[in-house]
Design a protein around this motif. Structure first.
Motif, PDB file in Angstrom:
ATOM      1  N   LEU A  28       0.985  -1.267  -0.140  1.00  8.30           N
ATOM      2  CA  LEU A  28      -0.345   0.079  -0.085  1.00  8.30           C
ATOM      3  C   LEU A  28       1.076   1.345   0.002  1.00  8.30           C
ATOM      4  N   ARG A  31       2.371   1.598  -3.494  1.00 13.31           N
ATOM      5  CA  ARG A  31       1.455   2.104  -4.453  1.00 13.31           C
ATOM      6  C   ARG A  31       1.088   3.436  -4.557  1.00 13.31           C
ATOM      7  N   SER A  35       2.483   6.164  -7.310  1.00 18.93           N
ATOM      8  CA  SER A  35       1.509   7.222  -7.907  1.00 18.93           C
ATOM      9  C   SER A  35       1.736   8.652  -7.985  1.00 18.93           C
ATOM     10  N   GLU A 155      -1.453   0.248 -10.064  1.00 21.99           N
ATOM     11  CA  GLU A 155      -1.567  -0.524  -8.765  1.00 21.99           C
ATOM     12  C   GLU A 155      -1.418  -1.974  -9.147  1.00 21.99           C
TER      13      GLU A 155
END
Length: 166
Positions: A28, A31, A35, A155
């Protein structure tokens, strides 16, 4: 009017293994970093038998349509909540995804599935993006959806990389 979408991505591992990656705190955080998040928080909790993955990312608005970046400013706070039901006997799962932009009338809602498939499993998302801005909502929806889908694809691409490395 909401813009509909559907994404289907094979992953090289059984559903239980893929799910373990999708809810892993290290994944998490990675990702969010991938981003381009300037700041981010993540949590994985349970509500009864439901696994809830929540994340908040502050991202730059460069690359958005000019009208959107004017409205949002130089950054936007994207809040994402995934709710995953317990696994079926084969490890498959169903869930939902809600993505919003804090302070903006933007909402992406999707049904999610992680199901057994040849060579591993398949991750599927189908839903709609809604931007409730008079006169320009439809234009913003059509302009914003490709970027949001690129985010989702990135993702899942990261999940695929991590599963392939195992």
């Amino acid at each position: 009017m909401p813009v509909q979408f559907a994404e289907r991505t094979p992953l090289p591992a059984p559903p239980a293994q893929a799910f373990a990656v999708l809810v892993d705190p290290d994944f998490l955080a990675a990702r969010a970093q991938r981003s381009g998040a300037l700041e981010h928080t993540e949590s994985v909790t349970t509500e009864g038998a439901v696994t809830v993955v929540s994340s908040t990312r502050t991202v730059p608005t460069t690359g958005l349509p000019q009208a959107a970046s004017r409205f949002l400013g130089s950054t936007a706070v994207v809040e994402q909540v995934e709710r995953w039901e317990p696994a079926d006997a084969d490890g498959s799962r169903r869930g939902s995804l809600r993505l919003t932009v804090r302070g903006a009338p933007v909402e992406l809602l999707a049904a999610a599935t992680l199901s057994a498939g040849e060579g591993g499993c398949v991750h599927e998302l189908s839903g709609a993006l809604t931007v409730q801005v008079p006169l320009f909502g439809g234009t913003v929806e059509k302009a914003a959806l490709p970027g949001l889908l690129d985010l989702v694809r990135a993702e899942i691409g990261l999940a695929r990389e991590r599963l392939s490395a195992r």
